[in-house]
Design a protein around this motif. Structure first.
Motif, PDB file in Angstrom:
ATOM      1  N   ALA A  87      10.221  -1.921  -0.830  1.00 49.63           N
ATOM      2  CA  ALA A  87       9.813  -2.483  -2.111  1.00 49.63           C
ATOM      3  C   ALA A  87      10.547  -3.803  -2.313  1.00 49.63           C
ATOM      4  O   ALA A  87      11.782  -3.846  -2.309  1.00 49.63           O
ATOM      5  CB  ALA A  87      10.138  -1.520  -3.244  1.00 49.63           C
ATOM      6  N   HIS A 102       4.875  -3.652  -2.249  1.00 51.52           N
ATOM      7  CA  HIS A 102       5.290  -2.639  -1.289  1.00 51.52           C
ATOM      8  C   HIS A 102       4.806  -3.029   0.103  1.00 51.52           C
ATOM      9  O   HIS A 102       3.610  -3.042   0.387  1.00 51.52           O
ATOM     10  CB  HIS A 102       4.766  -1.271  -1.706  1.00 51.52           C
ATOM     11  CG  HIS A 102       5.312  -0.831  -3.028  1.00 51.52           C
ATOM     12  ND1 HIS A 102       4.743  -1.203  -4.232  1.00 51.52           N
ATOM     13  CD2 HIS A 102       6.411  -0.095  -3.343  1.00 51.52           C
ATOM     14  CE1 HIS A 102       5.448  -0.704  -5.231  1.00 51.52           C
ATOM     15  NE2 HIS A 102       6.467  -0.024  -4.725  1.00 51.52           N
ATOM     16  N   THR A 160      -0.341   1.843  -6.872  1.00 54.03           N
ATOM     17  CA  THR A 160       0.888   2.193  -7.567  1.00 54.03           C
ATOM     18  C   THR A 160       0.548   3.093  -8.741  1.00 54.03           C
ATOM     19  O   THR A 160      -0.549   3.026  -9.300  1.00 54.03           O
ATOM     20  CB  THR A 160       1.629   0.939  -8.061  1.00 54.03           C
ATOM     21  OG1 THR A 160       0.776   0.196  -8.937  1.00 54.03           O
ATOM     22  CG2 THR A 160       2.043   0.062  -6.895  1.00 54.03           C
TER      23      THR A 160
END
Length: 438
Positions: free
Chosen positions: A253, A238, A276
């Motif tokens: 992303a 990311h 994440t």
């Protein structure tokens, strides 16, 4: 829209010491703590060591009567003792890296459950996580600022000035290197790939095993992209960037191996992606211009929803760990907060003042365990089910001194052991099963 680069606020990896080849100290004091492996951390070229202030020293003294502890080892002696084991617990060990030093090494888990550490004078060293024996070490100029080795593609890399150099994780044989002078920000590992950003708006991906360029791409909307958290489950890294006025954050992303942009979203606020979560979720912290964090944001790319959880109070640049829908935020002062992001608006689960600051980033272990290291060499375990301290080791100072460093290296969990470092120049491991007996 003009964007400015995200500000990296991760703790500086401590400057380190040199290795005494192959020798380990079995620790006679088995009261210690356990930790989980930290995710691959970016390697910052902008960090510089700073002396700890008197206020920090007072905070550490208040945390547990540091100077009153008993010392089980002479600072320059290497002695061996084995933990008594009627029920067969894992052995504890301590390996002194350069007995004359006063700063803590920094360690990371490598491929195949290996353990690698850096120290002043050592670019990388491999340590047997079961015994503490130094299997190999590679020297580095003592004045170089090094951080924990970064595993990628079967190699471990270390930063020396403006150069990123790699070693074979198994043998220590020198590998490829790259000059980082043309890049900005951090060199970020993403599985077996190393990602680099540039002020031109391009992102470059290098193969971790060979150093070969996999791809280089200008990401639409980015002027100074910063690679952030990597999700091994999806293979996505990311990349983020914050607008000049601090009102928006662009999040892209990208597939680490190919450079394909899977999704892109502009979110409101000055946000920093920090981890994440499950099902491809991205966890971000919402900050003010004064770097105080007010909210946790859970962004779900599949639905496009961004759920915001208000924190019970403003936190100063907290580091984050995530398990399921629960986010743990830890201030450098040692204040720890757990929030649940699954319910609408979120909810606070508990708060805990560890009184251990300055501290490392939090690391999760098996079961209901969270671990952190303190600047005085203590390792602490938190029971996340109750929000209570589960145990801690004694401090491991060098002659009563904290040493000179701006950050605290997080611990590592490997094979049931918790590995941590201390300002006496040592790397030590304890059995993670019973923190209350440490």
């Amino acid at each position: 829209t003009a964007f400015i680069p995200a500000q990296r606020r991760s703790p500086e990896a401590p400057a380190a010491e040199a290795v005494r080849d192959g020798e380990a100290v079995r620790d006679t004091d088995t009261r210690a703590l356990r930790v989980a492996p930290a995710a691959g951390r970016p390697v910052s070229r902008r960090r510089r060591p700073r002396a700890l202030t008197a206020l920090v020293a007072l905070a550490v003294l208040a945390a547990g009567g540091i100077l009153a502890v008993r010392w089980a080892q002479q600072p320059d002696a290497l002695e061996t003792s084995r933990r008594a084991a009627a029920t067969g617990p894992l052995d504890s060990w301590r390996t002194r890296l350069l007995p004359g030093g006063d700063t803590a090494p920094a360690c990371a888990a490598g491929p195949g459950g290996t353990l690698h550490c850096s120290a002043r004078g050592i670019g990388a060293a491999r340590i047997d996580p079961g015994t503490g024996k130094v299997l190999w070490s590679r020297p580095l100029p003592a004045e170089a600022v090094v951080q924990a080795p970064v595993p990628a593609g079967g190699r471990v890399g270390t930063l020396t000035g403006e150069r990123y150099a790699t070693f074979d994780a198994a043998t220590g044989a020198p590998g490829w290197g790259v000059d980082l002078a043309g890049f900005t920000g951090d060199a970020a590992p993403a599985g077996d790939v190393l990602l680099l950003g540039s002020p031109s708006g391009a992102v470059t991906a290098l193969d971790g095993a060979t150093g070969a360029r996999l791809w280089q791409r200008h990401l639409r909307g980015h002027t100074d992209p910063r690679p952030g958290p990597y999700d091994p489950a999806t293979g996505l890294v990311h990349v983020h960037e914050q607008s000049a006025d601090g009102t928006r954050t662009l999040l892209s992303a990208v597939r680490a191996r190919t450079g394909e942009v899977v999704h892109r979203r502009t979110l409101d606020g000055l946000l920093l992606p920090v981890a994440t979560g499950p099902a491809g979720a991205v966890i971000l912290t919402a900050q003010r211009l004064d770097s105080q964090t007010e909210e946790v944001v859970r962004y779900d790319p599949a639905s496009g929803a961004a759920h915001r959880v208000r924190l019970p109070f403003r936190m100063g640049e907290p580091r984050v760990a995530v398990r399921g829908s629960t986010v743990y935020l830890l201030e450098r002062t040692g204040m720890l907060v757990a929030v649940d992001t699954a319910v609408p608006g979120g909810r606070e689960l508990w708060q805990l003042s560890t009184a251990a600051g300055p501290v490392s980033a939090p690391v999760l272990g098996e079961g209901d365990r969270l671990y952190l290291s303190a600047a005085d060499g203590r390792l602490l375990a938190v029971d996340t089910a109750r929000g209570a301290l589960a145990g801690q080791t004694e401090p491991r100072l060098r002659g009563g001194r904290l040493g000179h460093r701006a950050g605290v290296a997080p611990p590592v969990v490997l094979g049931g052991r918790v590995v941590a470092t201390a300002p006496d120049g040592s790397v030590f491991a304890v059995d993670g099963a019973e923190p209350g007996r440490w």
